[in-house]
Enzyme design. Structure first.
Site, mmCIF file in Angstrom:
data_model
loop_
_atom_site.group_PDB
_atom_site.id
_atom_site.type_symbol
_atom_site.label_atom_id
_atom_site.label_comp_id
_atom_site.label_asym_id
_atom_site.label_seq_id
_atom_site.Cartn_x
_atom_site.Cartn_y
_atom_site.Cartn_z
ATOM 1 C CG ASN A 35 1.624 -0.333 1.156
ATOM 2 O OD1 ASN A 35 1.669 -0.401 -0.053
ATOM 3 N ND2 ASN A 35 1.606 -1.493 2.338
ATOM 4 N NE ARG A 134 -6.077 -7.165 0.664
ATOM 5 C CZ ARG A 134 -5.380 -6.561 0.040
ATOM 6 N NH1 ARG A 134 -4.259 -7.030 -1.210
ATOM 7 N NH2 ARG A 134 -4.080 -5.272 0.190
ATOM 8 N N PRO A 135 -12.684 -6.850 0.523
ATOM 9 C CG PRO A 135 -14.567 -7.066 2.189
ATOM 10 C CD PRO A 135 -13.176 -7.906 1.588
ATOM 11 C CG LEU A 138 -15.382 -0.822 5.430
ATOM 12 C CD1 LEU A 138 -14.237 -1.132 6.281
ATOM 13 C CD2 LEU A 138 -16.572 -1.033 5.973
ATOM 14 N NE ARG A 409 1.843 -6.323 -6.493
ATOM 15 C CZ ARG A 409 0.394 -6.773 -6.140
ATOM 16 N NH1 ARG A 409 0.410 -8.029 -6.173
ATOM 17 N NH2 ARG A 409 0.051 -5.922 -5.769
#
Ligand code: EPZ
Length: 439
Positions: A35, A134-135, A138, A409
């Site tokens: 990440n 998961r918009p 922001l 992944r």
């Protein structure tokens, strides 16, 4: 040349077979953090020369990001097992292709860097693990506050700004991805950007360090206020990715769950504090020495309450793995998921193994059972896959796990690492189907 040897299609033909009941003993080295690495690769778009990134984890999401950079025109090459060189000077497009963007959520992280470099980006909404809505509002509101024009056309996001202008941005929620995108975009903006209520995750500190090495002027990562003074150009750099606290944490939980004794090397101890505190509460001995953490457990865990929170709280990415561990606790445990709206999809799979878990809104109530029993289960997403592997290691008898493409992944040779510590695990491939997929 590829960093990862399997295509996702081949991975999908694989099943992990686990014979449970073996204590894990030994040591496991922590790979680089997926990440962070994904974002460093995306941020390298803004460099004016080569970025050599080392300690890169061998996971398929990293491979997807490299393919995305190549599709934009970057030259990406791999040296050895864990080093990637990105030459972004040949990037000619600011329109990442649909199939790659839809493959993973982190593809949205090219938005800020591409906008900063080209002044215009067109991309579809990103895909990723199915763990709830998961918009990216922001991200878009922040860019808009910096002067970008944002519109949606036929399912594509169009963002334009000849040069972004630094401003004061207050995030409604300390979103990791929005903080990263805005921090990146602000590096080449004119003037000063301040991001308030910023995410404080260690990956953001890693990215600040990387961008600083490229010549950016950023301070405050790791706190809730990040200040970026825009510069006109970024240079090139060599950089080593921070250790993966989620992979390390997963192995800590696996060690405790199998009542084993494992030392995880190459960690940053403070990144694991929230997990260590919870494991200790269940009766685990957690011992730090410099950059190693030893986890030893000899009994069923005591029941605890876990609440996922933004860093430095308990990480949502370890919520499913610790739930698997708590299925055999000596009482009733609760898990509250505060970050994502649908991150309990592993519950039905754990139930097949004999777990007693009820879900009420954002809380899972786990009534501890004496033991789990092996079953055929499917990983619905990445961290749920890790949770089911932990459950398989604990269970009596044989577990077979499908959906390994999710696990690949984000976990770098998980079966090899577990086997080296005494787990009885093997990858079984449906070879006829795999041969077709390879063609
Ligand atoms: C990152 O996702 C990680 N992914 C996730 O890891 C991790 O679970 C998450 O941070 C939280 O730590 C990567 O780094 C690639 P967020 P991200 O923006 O950036 C809402 C894994 O398993 N939100 O902090 O997408 C959002 O819906 C993955 O490795 C908005 O509402 O997380 C969520 O509920 C899974 N609008 C919450 O905020 C926005 O514009 C946190 O999301 C952005 C986010």
């Amino acid at each position: 040349m590829s960093l990862y040897i399997k295509t996702r299609e081949v991975a999908a033909m694989e099943t992990l077979r686990i014979v449970g009941g073996r204590e894990l003993r030994g040591s496991i080295a922590t790979p680089g953090a997926k990440n962070s690495c994904l974002k460093l690769l995306a941020m390298s778009i803004m460099a004016s020369g080569k970025c050599v990134i080392s300690n890169v984890p061998r996971v398929t999401d990293v491979e997807t990001m490299c393919q995305l950079l190549e599709a934009l025109g970057a030259r990406v090459s791999f040296t050895g097992r864990t080093e990637v060189t990105v030459d972004p000077t040949t990037i000619a497009s600011a329109a990442p292709p649909d199939p790659l963007v839809r493959k993973m959520r982190a593809s949205v992280q090219v938005l800020g860097p591409l906008l900063a470099r080209f002044g215009e980006v067109k991309m579809p909404y990103p895909g990723g693990c199915a763990i709830g809505s998961r918009p990216i509002d922001l991200h878009l509101r922040g860019l808009s506050a910096m002067g970008a024009q944002v519109s949606e056309e036929h399912g594509y996001i169009m963002v334009r700004a000849s040069r972004l202008v630094g401003t004061d941005i207050h995030l409604d929620f300390p979103s990791v991805g929005a903080t990263e995108n805005l921090m990146a975009a602000a590096c080449l903006a004119s003037g000063t950007t301040i991001i308030r209520n910023a995410a404080r995750e260690p990956e953001i500190v890693d990215e600040q360090n990387f961008l600083t090495r490229l010549g950016a002027d950023i301070r405050g990562a790791g706190t809730d206020t990040i200040k970026i003074v825009g510069v006109s150009e970024l240079g090139s750099t060599n950089y080593s990715v921070m250790p993966d606290r989620i992979q390390a944490g997963t192995y800590m939980i696996a060690a405790a769950a199998t009542r084993g004794d494992v030392t995880i090397t190459g960690v940053v101890p403070e990144h694991l504090d929230a997990l260590a505190a919870k494991l200790a509460e269940t009766g685990v001995a957690v011992i730090y020495t410099e950059d190693c953490v030893r986890v030893a457990m000899g009994d069923r865990p005591g029941p605890i309450a876990v609440k996922s929170m933004p860093y430095p709280g308990f990480p949502t990415d370890l919520q499913a793995p610790i739930a698997a561990y708590l299925t055999v606790s000596r009482g009733t445990s609760t898990i509250t998921e505060n970050i994502f709206s649908n991150r309990f999809r592993y519950v039905d799979e754990l139930a097949r193994m004999g777990a007693h878990i009820g879900v009420d809104g954002r809380t899972a109530i786990i009534r501890g059972v004496n033991e789990l029993t092996g079953a055929r289960v499917v990983a619905p997403d990445l961290r749920a896959g890790a949770a089911l592997i932990i459950a398989g290691l604990m269970a009596r008898g044989e577990t077979t796990l499908d959906g390994m493409e999710h696990v690949y992944r984000g976990y770098d040779d998980i079966q090899g690492k577990l086997a080296a510590c005494g787990a009885e695990v093997e990858i079984v491939t449906d070879s006829a189907s795999a041969a077709v997929a390879e063609q």
